[in-house]
Design a protein around this motif. Sequence first.
Motif, PDB file in Angstrom:
ATOM      1  N   GLU A 298       0.841  -1.192   0.000  1.00 28.07           N
ATOM      2  CA  GLU A 298       0.000   0.000   0.000  1.00 28.07           C
ATOM      3  C   GLU A 298       0.884   1.252   0.000  1.00 28.07           C
ATOM      4  O   GLU A 298       1.872   1.312   0.719  1.00 28.07           O
ATOM      5  N   PHE A 299       0.451   2.256  -0.775  1.00 32.77           N
ATOM      6  CA  PHE A 299       1.246   3.476  -0.896  1.00 32.77           C
ATOM      7  C   PHE A 299       0.344   4.703  -0.920  1.00 32.77           C
ATOM      8  O   PHE A 299      -0.827   4.629  -1.297  1.00 32.77           O
ATOM      9  N   TYR A 300       0.939   5.841  -0.520  1.00 31.87           N
ATOM     10  CA  TYR A 300       0.279   7.139  -0.610  1.00 31.87           C
ATOM     11  C   TYR A 300       0.997   7.964  -1.664  1.00 31.87           C
ATOM     12  O   TYR A 300       2.215   7.835  -1.853  1.00 31.87           O
ATOM     13  N   ASP A 301       0.263   8.853  -2.285  1.00 29.83           N
ATOM     14  CA  ASP A 301       0.857   9.759  -3.256  1.00 29.83           C
ATOM     15  C   ASP A 301       1.766  10.748  -2.528  1.00 29.83           C
ATOM     16  O   ASP A 301       1.363  11.395  -1.557  1.00 29.83           O
ATOM     17  N   ARG A 302       3.010  10.851  -2.980  1.00 27.48           N
ATOM     18  CA  ARG A 302       4.008  11.705  -2.338  1.00 27.48           C
ATOM     19  C   ARG A 302       3.543  13.161  -2.285  1.00 27.48           C
ATOM     20  O   ARG A 302       3.680  13.841  -1.275  1.00 27.48           O
ATOM     21  N   GLY A 303       2.985  13.649  -3.357  1.00 24.92           N
ATOM     22  CA  GLY A 303       2.533  15.040  -3.409  1.00 24.92           C
ATOM     23  C   GLY A 303       1.428  15.319  -2.397  1.00 24.92           C
ATOM     24  O   GLY A 303       1.414  16.372  -1.744  1.00 24.92           O
ATOM     25  N   GLU A 304       0.499  14.373  -2.229  1.00 30.10           N
ATOM     26  CA  GLU A 304      -0.587  14.556  -1.258  1.00 30.10           C
ATOM     27  C   GLU A 304      -0.047  14.579   0.172  1.00 30.10           C
ATOM     28  O   GLU A 304      -0.478  15.373   0.999  1.00 30.10           O
ATOM     29  N   VAL A 305       0.912  13.705   0.462  1.00 27.85           N
ATOM     30  CA  VAL A 305       1.522  13.677   1.794  1.00 27.85           C
ATOM     31  C   VAL A 305       2.247  14.985   2.048  1.00 27.85           C
ATOM     32  O   VAL A 305       2.119  15.593   3.120  1.00 27.85           O
ATOM     33  N   GLU A 306       2.998  15.452   1.065  1.00 27.83           N
ATOM     34  CA  GLU A 306       3.717  16.715   1.217  1.00 27.83           C
ATOM     35  C   GLU A 306       2.753  17.864   1.449  1.00 27.83           C
ATOM     36  O   GLU A 306       3.021  18.754   2.273  1.00 27.83           O
ATOM     37  N   ASP A 307       1.628  17.861   0.758  1.00 27.64           N
ATOM     38  CA  ASP A 307       0.641  18.921   0.939  1.00 27.64           C
ATOM     39  C   ASP A 307       0.095  18.934   2.366  1.00 27.64           C
ATOM     40  O   ASP A 307      -0.025  19.993   2.990  1.00 27.64           O
ATOM     41  N   VAL A 308      -0.245  17.760   2.882  1.00 24.59           N
ATOM     42  CA  VAL A 308      -0.775  17.679   4.245  1.00 24.59           C
ATOM     43  C   VAL A 308       0.269  18.148   5.252  1.00 24.59           C
ATOM     44  O   VAL A 308      -0.035  18.856   6.207  1.00 24.59           O
ATOM     45  N   LEU A 309       1.518  17.764   5.034  1.00 23.64           N
ATOM     46  CA  LEU A 309       2.596  18.144   5.955  1.00 23.64           C
ATOM     47  C   LEU A 309       3.025  19.594   5.776  1.00 23.64           C
ATOM     48  O   LEU A 309       3.764  20.127   6.601  1.00 23.64           O
ATOM     49  N   GLY A 310       2.568  20.242   4.724  1.00 24.02           N
ATOM     50  CA  GLY A 310       2.937  21.637   4.487  1.00 24.02           C
ATOM     51  C   GLY A 310       4.325  21.793   3.917  1.00 24.02           C
ATOM     52  O   GLY A 310       4.967  22.822   4.104  1.00 24.02           O
ATOM     53  N   LEU A 311       4.785  20.780   3.214  1.00 24.02           N
ATOM     54  CA  LEU A 311       6.112  20.837   2.605  1.00 24.02           C
ATOM     55  C   LEU A 311       5.978  21.303   1.161  1.00 24.02           C
ATOM     56  O   LEU A 311       5.229  20.716   0.378  1.00 24.02           O
ATOM     57  N   VAL A 312       6.700  22.363   0.831  1.00 26.62           N
ATOM     58  CA  VAL A 312       6.625  22.935  -0.507  1.00 26.62           C
ATOM     59  C   VAL A 312       7.961  22.705  -1.201  1.00 26.62           C
ATOM     60  O   VAL A 312       9.022  22.936  -0.627  1.00 26.62           O
ATOM     61  N   THR A 313       7.872  22.243  -2.441  1.00 26.30           N
ATOM     62  CA  THR A 313       9.068  21.991  -3.232  1.00 26.30           C
ATOM     63  C   THR A 313       8.873  22.568  -4.630  1.00 26.30           C
ATOM     64  O   THR A 313       7.764  22.582  -5.159  1.00 26.30           O
ATOM     65  N   ASP A 314       9.965  23.068  -5.183  1.00 28.81           N
ATOM     66  CA  ASP A 314       9.889  23.588  -6.546  1.00 28.81           C
ATOM     67  C   ASP A 314      10.199  22.507  -7.562  1.00 28.81           C
ATOM     68  O   ASP A 314       9.600  22.441  -8.629  1.00 28.81           O
ATOM     69  N   ASP A 315      11.158  21.647  -7.208  1.00 28.81           N
ATOM     70  CA  ASP A 315      11.611  20.673  -8.197  1.00 28.81           C
ATOM     71  C   ASP A 315      11.508  19.227  -7.724  1.00 28.81           C
ATOM     72  O   ASP A 315      11.971  18.325  -8.392  1.00 28.81           O
ATOM     73  N   GLY A 316      10.928  18.988  -6.543  1.00 28.08           N
ATOM     74  CA  GLY A 316      10.790  17.636  -6.031  1.00 28.08           C
ATOM     75  C   GLY A 316      11.996  17.146  -5.264  1.00 28.08           C
ATOM     76  O   GLY A 316      11.960  16.079  -4.668  1.00 28.08           O
ATOM     77  N   ALA A 317      13.083  17.931  -5.265  1.00 23.87           N
ATOM     78  CA  ALA A 317      14.296  17.499  -4.567  1.00 23.87           C
ATOM     79  C   ALA A 317      14.556  18.337  -3.309  1.00 23.87           C
ATOM     80  O   ALA A 317      15.204  17.860  -2.387  1.00 23.87           O
ATOM     81  N   TRP A 318      14.057  19.572  -3.277  1.00 25.50           N
ATOM     82  CA  TRP A 318      14.341  20.475  -2.151  1.00 25.50           C
ATOM     83  C   TRP A 318      13.033  20.984  -1.557  1.00 25.50           C
ATOM     84  O   TRP A 318      12.097  21.333  -2.269  1.00 25.50           O
ATOM     85  N   TYR A 319      12.984  21.029  -0.210  1.00 26.68           N
ATOM     86  CA  TYR A 319      11.816  21.580   0.478  1.00 26.68           C
ATOM     87  C   TYR A 319      12.150  22.967   1.000  1.00 26.68           C
ATOM     88  O   TYR A 319      13.287  23.236   1.413  1.00 26.68           O
ATOM     89  N   GLU A 320      11.158  23.834   1.002  1.00 30.72           N
ATOM     90  CA  GLU A 320      11.351  25.160   1.592  1.00 30.72           C
ATOM     91  C   GLU A 320      11.637  25.001   3.078  1.00 30.72           C
ATOM     92  O   GLU A 320      10.981  24.213   3.771  1.00 30.72           O
ATOM     93  N   ALA A 321      12.593  25.766   3.583  1.00 32.74           N
ATOM     94  CA  ALA A 321      13.046  25.651   4.975  1.00 32.74           C
ATOM     95  C   ALA A 321      11.926  25.933   5.969  1.00 32.74           C
ATOM     96  O   ALA A 321      11.806  25.258   6.997  1.00 32.74           O
ATOM     97  N   ALA A 322      11.085  26.892   5.690  1.00 33.88           N
ATOM     98  CA  ALA A 322      10.019  27.260   6.626  1.00 33.88           C
ATOM     99  C   ALA A 322       9.062  26.083   6.861  1.00 33.88           C
ATOM    100  O   ALA A 322       8.625  25.839   7.990  1.00 33.88           O
ATOM    101  N   GLY A 323       8.748  25.346   5.795  1.00 33.99           N
ATOM    102  CA  GLY A 323       7.857  24.198   5.933  1.00 33.99           C
ATOM    103  C   GLY A 323       8.474  23.082   6.757  1.00 33.99           C
ATOM    104  O   GLY A 323       7.805  22.448   7.586  1.00 33.99           O
ATOM    105  N   VAL A 324       9.768  22.850   6.564  1.00 31.11           N
ATOM    106  CA  VAL A 324      10.458  21.812   7.328  1.00 31.11           C
ATOM    107  C   VAL A 324      10.541  22.222   8.801  1.00 31.11           C
ATOM    108  O   VAL A 324      10.324  21.399   9.699  1.00 31.11           O
ATOM    109  N   ARG A 325      10.838  23.508   9.073  1.00 32.12           N
ATOM    110  CA  ARG A 325      10.897  23.988  10.470  1.00 32.12           C
ATOM    111  C   ARG A 325       9.519  23.875  11.140  1.00 32.12           C
ATOM    112  O   ARG A 325       9.422  23.501  12.304  1.00 32.12           O
TER     113      ARG A 325
END
Length: 138
Positions: A26-53
Motif C-alpha cells: 500500500e502506498f500514498y501519493d508523495r505530493g498529497e503527503v507533502e501537501d498535508v505536511l505543508g512541505l513545498v518543493t519547486d523541483d521535487g528534490a528540495w523543500y522550503e526551509a520554513a515548511g520543514v521547520r
Amino acid sequence: MTRNDQRRCIAESLRALDVFDIADGEFYDRGEVEDVLGLVTDDGAWYEAAGVRRLADLISLDVAELTVRDNLALIERNRQLECELARLKSQIGGAHAAFCDFVCECVEGPDLHTNAYVDGVVAASRVIAEIIDKAVEL
C-alpha cells in the motif's frame, strides 16, 4: 490553534488520504503527503526551509507538554499506590481482627488462669492493636 490541535489535524488528514494498492504493498501519493505536511518543493528534490521547520516544531514536545506528560505519569503511579495501600489496609484489618480473636480466646479460655504472663500478653496485645488501628487509619 495549539500544537496538539495542529498535530491531530495533520494526523487526521494523513489518515484520510487515499491509499493505493500496488504490487509491492500500500502506498500514498508523495505530493498529497507533502501537501498535508505543508512541505513545498519547486523541483521535487528540495523543500522550503520554513515548511520543514514548521514540521519540526509540530513534532517536538515543548516544556509544558513534557510537564503534563510527566504529571500524568505521576498521577497514574499515585493511583497504583493508592490501590496497593487499600489492599494492605484490608490485609492489616483482617490480621488485626484475627489477632484480637486469638487474644480473646487465650484470655477467656477455660483452662487459663490470670497470672503475670497472661496480663503481659493482654497488655502487649492492646498496644499492638492500637498500633494496627493507627496504621489502618493512615
